[in-house]
Design a protein around this motif. Structure first.
Motif, mmCIF file in Angstrom:
data_model
loop_
_atom_site.group_PDB
_atom_site.id
_atom_site.type_symbol
_atom_site.label_atom_id
_atom_site.label_comp_id
_atom_site.label_asym_id
_atom_site.label_seq_id
_atom_site.Cartn_x
_atom_site.Cartn_y
_atom_site.Cartn_z
ATOM 1 N N PRO A 109 -16.157 -54.671 17.938
ATOM 2 C CA PRO A 109 -15.006 -53.774 18.127
ATOM 3 C C PRO A 109 -14.374 -53.471 16.766
ATOM 4 N N ILE A 110 -13.661 -52.370 16.693
ATOM 5 C CA ILE A 110 -12.967 -52.017 15.452
ATOM 6 C C ILE A 110 -11.572 -51.495 15.790
ATOM 7 N N LEU A 111 -10.601 -51.906 14.992
ATOM 8 C CA LEU A 111 -9.200 -51.569 15.224
ATOM 9 C C LEU A 111 -8.656 -50.782 14.037
ATOM 10 N N THR A 112 -7.983 -49.700 14.327
ATOM 11 C CA THR A 112 -7.335 -48.905 13.286
ATOM 12 C C THR A 112 -5.893 -48.627 13.691
ATOM 13 N N LYS A 113 -4.998 -48.726 12.718
ATOM 14 C CA LYS A 113 -3.592 -48.408 12.954
ATOM 15 C C LYS A 113 -3.172 -47.353 11.946
ATOM 16 N N ILE A 121 0.330 -45.386 15.654
ATOM 17 C CA ILE A 121 -0.621 -45.466 16.757
ATOM 18 C C ILE A 121 -1.731 -46.433 16.366
ATOM 19 N N SER A 122 -2.012 -47.387 17.234
ATOM 20 C CA SER A 122 -3.115 -48.325 17.017
ATOM 21 C C SER A 122 -4.188 -48.058 18.070
ATOM 22 N N ILE A 123 -5.437 -48.034 17.621
ATOM 23 C CA ILE A 123 -6.559 -47.688 18.492
ATOM 24 C C ILE A 123 -7.652 -48.731 18.339
ATOM 25 N N LYS A 157 -4.494 -60.042 22.182
ATOM 26 C CA LYS A 157 -4.044 -60.409 20.836
ATOM 27 C C LYS A 157 -3.483 -59.213 20.077
ATOM 28 N N HIS A 158 -4.195 -58.084 20.114
ATOM 29 C CA HIS A 158 -3.829 -56.941 19.273
ATOM 30 C C HIS A 158 -2.975 -55.903 20.008
ATOM 31 N N GLN A 159 -3.027 -55.895 21.337
ATOM 32 C CA GLN A 159 -2.227 -54.989 22.151
ATOM 33 C C GLN A 159 -2.226 -53.561 21.587
ATOM 34 N N PRO A 160 -3.382 -52.942 21.464
ATOM 35 C CA PRO A 160 -3.435 -51.585 20.902
ATOM 36 C C PRO A 160 -2.755 -50.567 21.811
#
Length: 347
Positions: free
Chosen positions: A311-315, A99-101, A122-125
């Motif tokens: 923004p911050i992205l976590t997978k 899961i990417s958020i 770009k990241h398509q979370p």
């Protein structure tokens, strides 16, 4: 010399002020800039050494500053690469278990929605949670979020709007005002492609500040209400959002103890998201906490979208054996008593 002594005493005091049992914003503020205070401490220690005197007040103040520097280091050292990680990494590719958020506090008055849209494309979370969103932001993100089958829209004009977009199935959806009527939160269950259910919380409590709540009580109570719910949750859990608190504060530490959730920043870095425009006033306000069921695939602060937050992205990757390699935080009876007392003040 007297100015050096005054500086020593002031910076020493700044280190311990947050542990006063006072919730006023002017006290709670000192939780935030511990990194900045430590930098000032080190600078002043060097100045002290250049003007060293064997005089009682100088020696006392110098010793206090040295101890304060050590204490500030202890508070933030976990958020550096020299510290052991709390959440193990994984290089396995199991897409159905991942899961990417992407969390983004957009700043309601920000008109650069195209910057966020570029990052979404770009990241398509799997999950996109936007904070401070109003109806204008909802409309401007409409095309970029068409691929998200499940959408929860709470546009507000008070800086506490919230929009959740999910490619994963949502169920048991509940929009709640846990503490304050104008401050919503989102609770639901997400379903991974593997079929595994995950309890999810999206939060954005008000900060203690002269323009918001005078005290941190409401913010702390909201976090602790969720922490107690998580403690009793039987399935994997994720809590994320702009929590308006720093990772090393006493209130966040209590949240972690009660909830038993992990922080993947520990042993990796601070991943500061605020203030995006002033590097000297930067600390981690946007958070991802999760249960011991997950290993980390990626965590990254993304480029500016002209908001005051990055923004911050976590997978994350769910693994049935992950609990065996992680040690979840534990609470003592007095921790639960403290949490209950805080919650009682707002209920």
């Amino acid at each position: 010399m007297q100015y050096i002594i005054i500086g020593n005493l002031a910076l020493s005091l700044f280190a311990i002020i947050p542990y006063l049992k006072i919730d006023h914003w002017s006290i709670r503020f000192f939780d935030f800039p511990r990194v900045q205070f430590l930098s000032l401490n080190i600078f002043l220690l060097v100045v002290n050494l250049n003007f060293f005197r064997y005089e009682s007040w100088f020696l006392v103040s110098f010793s206090m500053l040295a101890l304060a520097s050590l204490y500030q280091t202890i508070k933030i050292i976990k958020y550096n690469r020299i510290y052991p990680v709390e959440v193990k990494s994984t290089k396995q590719n199991i897409p159905e278990q991942e899961i990417s958020i992407l969390v983004s506090n957009v700043l309601m008055t920000n008109t650069s929605s195209h910057q966020l849209i570029k990052l979404i494309k770009k990241h398509q979370p799997d999950i996109l949670i936007c904070l401070e969103t109003n109806k204008r932001w909802e409309n401007e993100l409409a095309d970029a979020t068409k691929a998200y089958q499940y959408q929860v829209k709470i546009p507000q004009e008070n800086l506490y709007g919230m929009h959740l977009y999910s490619k994963l199935k949502l169920s048991n959806l509940n929009v709640r005002n846990l503490v304050e009527n104008e401050v919503p939160s989102i609770t639901c269950q997400l379903q991974l492609k593997s079929g595994q259910n995950i309890q999810f919380y999206g939060l954005h409590p008000k900060p203690p500040s002269p323009t918001e709540n005078e005290a941190s009580t409401e913010r702390d109570a909201e976090l602790l209400i969720v922490a107690k719910e998580v403690k009793n949750t039987k399935i994997p859990c994720i809590v994320c959002g702009d929590l308006n608190d720093v990772a090393w504060s006493k209130s966040t530490e209590l949240f972690k103890k009660i909830s038993g959730l992990l922080d993947s920043r520990i042993g990796r870095g601070r991943y500061s998201t605020f203030h995006a425009k002033y590097w000297m006033l930067r600390w981690p306000l946007d958070h991802f906490f999760h249960s011991a069921h997950f290993k980390l695939k990626k965590i990254k602060v993304l480029p500016s979208i002209n908001s005051d937050h990055f923004p911050i992205l976590t997978k994350l990757q769910y693994q049935s054996v992950a609990e065996l390699v992680h040690e979840a935080p534990k609470f003592e009876p007095e921790d639960l008593d403290e949490a209950n007392q805080t919650i009682k003040q707002v209920t």
